[in-house]
Design an enzyme around this catalytic site. Structure first.
Site, PDB file in Angstrom:
ATOM      1  N   LYS A 189      31.232  55.318  38.943  1.00 35.61           N
ATOM      2  CA  LYS A 189      32.604  55.372  38.414  1.00 35.61           C
ATOM      3  C   LYS A 189      32.469  55.335  36.893  1.00 35.61           C
ATOM      4  O   LYS A 189      33.040  54.468  36.210  1.00 35.61           O
ATOM      5  CB  LYS A 189      33.416  54.188  38.970  1.00 35.61           C
ATOM      6  CG  LYS A 189      34.905  54.247  38.696  1.00 35.61           C
ATOM      7  CD  LYS A 189      35.669  55.299  39.483  1.00 35.61           C
ATOM      8  CE  LYS A 189      37.110  55.368  39.025  1.00 35.61           C
ATOM      9  NZ  LYS A 189      37.854  56.503  39.624  1.00 35.61           N
ATOM     10  N   ASP A 245      28.361  49.931  50.216  1.00 31.81           N
ATOM     11  CA  ASP A 245      28.924  49.207  51.359  1.00 31.81           C
ATOM     12  C   ASP A 245      30.074  50.008  51.954  1.00 31.81           C
ATOM     13  O   ASP A 245      30.143  50.242  53.163  1.00 31.81           O
ATOM     14  CB  ASP A 245      29.417  47.831  50.888  1.00 31.81           C
ATOM     15  CG  ASP A 245      30.099  47.047  52.003  1.00 31.81           C
ATOM     16  OD1 ASP A 245      29.523  46.991  53.109  1.00 31.81           O
ATOM     17  OD2 ASP A 245      31.194  46.506  51.780  1.00 31.81           O
ATOM     18  N   ASP A 249      30.062  52.726  55.574  1.00 28.09           N
ATOM     19  CA  ASP A 249      30.952  52.582  56.731  1.00 28.09           C
ATOM     20  C   ASP A 249      31.701  53.889  56.979  1.00 28.09           C
ATOM     21  O   ASP A 249      31.864  54.329  58.117  1.00 28.09           O
ATOM     22  CB  ASP A 249      31.990  51.460  56.514  1.00 28.09           C
ATOM     23  CG  ASP A 249      31.563  50.132  57.134  1.00 28.09           C
ATOM     24  OD1 ASP A 249      30.339  49.866  57.157  1.00 28.09           O
ATOM     25  OD2 ASP A 249      32.440  49.374  57.580  1.00 28.09           O
TER      26      ASP A 249
HETATM   27  C1  IPM Z   1      27.036  45.294  55.390  1.00 27.95           C
HETATM   28  C2  IPM Z   1      28.061  44.202  55.580  1.00 27.95           C
HETATM   29  C3  IPM Z   1      27.712  43.053  54.629  1.00 27.95           C
HETATM   30  C4  IPM Z   1      27.819  43.579  53.218  1.00 27.95           C
HETATM   31  C5  IPM Z   1      28.576  41.795  54.797  1.00 27.95           C
HETATM   32  C6  IPM Z   1      28.575  41.303  56.232  1.00 27.95           C
HETATM   33  C7  IPM Z   1      28.162  40.696  53.859  1.00 27.95           C
HETATM   34  O1  IPM Z   1      29.336  44.696  55.373  1.00 27.95           O
HETATM   35  O2  IPM Z   1      25.840  45.046  55.625  1.00 27.95           O
HETATM   36  O3  IPM Z   1      27.424  46.404  55.005  1.00 27.95           O
HETATM   37  O4  IPM Z   1      28.913  43.597  52.621  1.00 27.95           O
HETATM   38  O5  IPM Z   1      26.800  43.990  52.675  1.00 27.95           O
HETATM   39 MG    MG Z   2      29.435  46.788  55.097  1.00 31.49          MG
END
Ligand code: IPM
Ligand code: MG
Length: 354
Positions: A189, A245, A249
């Site tokens: 960013k 992170d 996802d």
């Molecule tokens: C991941 C999870 C962790 C993170 C959490 C559970 C602390 O979301 O491994 O992506 O944020 O890294």
């Molecule tokens: Mg995560």
């Protein structure tokens, strides 16, 4: 091979048990594998009052590799922050210096229908997200909640990256791209945040040592959009801890289910911790319906990255493909016309296919 096995919470123990079956099958084929189990997360808090008991960290430090399930559960959500399960995970990452988190998003052709995106958008998808794991706003000081000059409560965290932290993760990304399609997209960013302005400068510097790799840059908001618009444009994505992170996802759902995605977290000597990219899923814990494939595929990554055994890694991946081709599906990837199996049945099927 000394492997520390940390099942953790929620579905962790169920899925790890399936991966352990795979490791036992490999060991009965003659591989020398030693496994020892220890609690982490809520399970660590329950037995030792600490989400990362000292004995667990020691076991992990003494092992060649760590196999982790997942941490977290509702009953721990109201504990003071240092006692929460997530702290166990963050502390073990930091304690083992696991700065490089590899999260592949690979679509198995058999699962193209399980994705919420159109098959033509995701078919053939093969992305590697390289997420920096021990820096950024996750660990930056100062942090906290205080009373500010106006007398109201104020929360604050600090995004920081040093040159050397950026440089070492950039090297990992370029190294991996060299074994893939030779393209790295660095996500930042830099239009707003100085930390990531430095990130971009250092990545450009490191890229000079890899003239055969094509480097591009993308702002994180655009990257989030491009990941669902045209995900196949990416080969390797390298980014900081918090952007990684979130984007990992997002990328996982392109493949149909987050239950399919393994991960590796490596230090500078390729010692690693291997875990599914998903969480502890407390809503389905104990029901024997979770998908163990992400954890089993994490064992494949362990063979590849820590034990340098590409043949065994591919053997595990082929077994998973075979099971999918035969139509076995846990609930999360089940579609009309396939066979619904439980978590443990899926583990057995993979062992049989091995
Ligand atoms: C991941 C999870 C962790 C993170 C959490 C559970 C602390 O979301 O491994 O992506 O944020 O890294
Ligand atoms: Mg995560």
């Amino acid at each position: 091979m000394k492997i520390a096995v940390l099942p953790g919470d929620g579905i962790g123990p169920e899925i790890v048990a399936q991966a352990v079956k795979v490791l036992k099958a490999l060991s009965s084929d003659g591989m020398k594998i030693e496994m020892e189990e220890a609690p982490i997360g809520g399970a660590g808090y329950d037995v030792a009052g600490d989400p990362l008991p000292a004995a667990t960290l020691k076991l992990a430090q003494d092992a060649d590799a760590v196999l982790l399930g997942a941490v977290g559960g509702w009953k721990y959500d109201t504990l003071p922050r240092p006692m929460r399960p997530e702290q166990g995970l963050l502390r073990i990452r930091q304690g083992l210096n696991l700065f490089a988190n590899l999260r592949p998003a690979l679509l198995y052709p058999e699962l193209a229908d399980a994705s919420t995106l159109k098959p033509e958008v995701v078919s053939g998808l093969d992305i590697m997200i390289v997420r920096e794991l021990t820096g950024d706003i996750y660990f930056g000081q100062p942090r906290g909640i205080h009373i500010n000059a106006d007398g109201e409560r104020e929360g604050f965290n600090t995004m920081r990256y040093s040159e050397s932290e950026i440089r070492r993760i950039a090297h990992v990304a370029f190294g991996i791209a060299g074994k893939r399609n030779r393209r790295v997209c660095s996500v930042d960013k830099a239009n707003v945040l100085e930390t990531t302005e430095l990130w971009r400068q250092i990545v450009i510097e490191v890229a000079k040592g890899y003239p055969d790799i094509e480097l591009s840059h993308m702002y994180v908001d655009n990257a989030a959009m491009q990941l669902v618009r045209a995900p196949k444009q990416f080969d390797v994505i390298v980014t900081g801890n918090i952007f990684g992170d979130i984007l990992s996802d997002e990328a996982s759902m392109l493949t149909g289910s987050i239950g399919m995605l393994p991960s590796a977290s490596l230090d500078s000597n390729n010692k690693g911790m291997y875990e599914p990219s998903h969480g502890s899923a407390p809503d389905i814990a104990g029901k024997n319906i979770a998908n163990p494939l992400a954890t089993i595929l994490s064992v494949a990554m362990m063979m590849r990255y820590t034990f340098n055994d590409e043949a065994t890694a591919q053997r595990i991946e082929r077994a998973v493909k075979k099971v999918l081709a035969n139509g076995s599906r846990t609930a999360d990837i089940w579609t009309e016309g396939t066979k619904k199996v439980s978590c443990s049945e899926m583990g057995d099927a993979v062992v049989a296919a091995l």
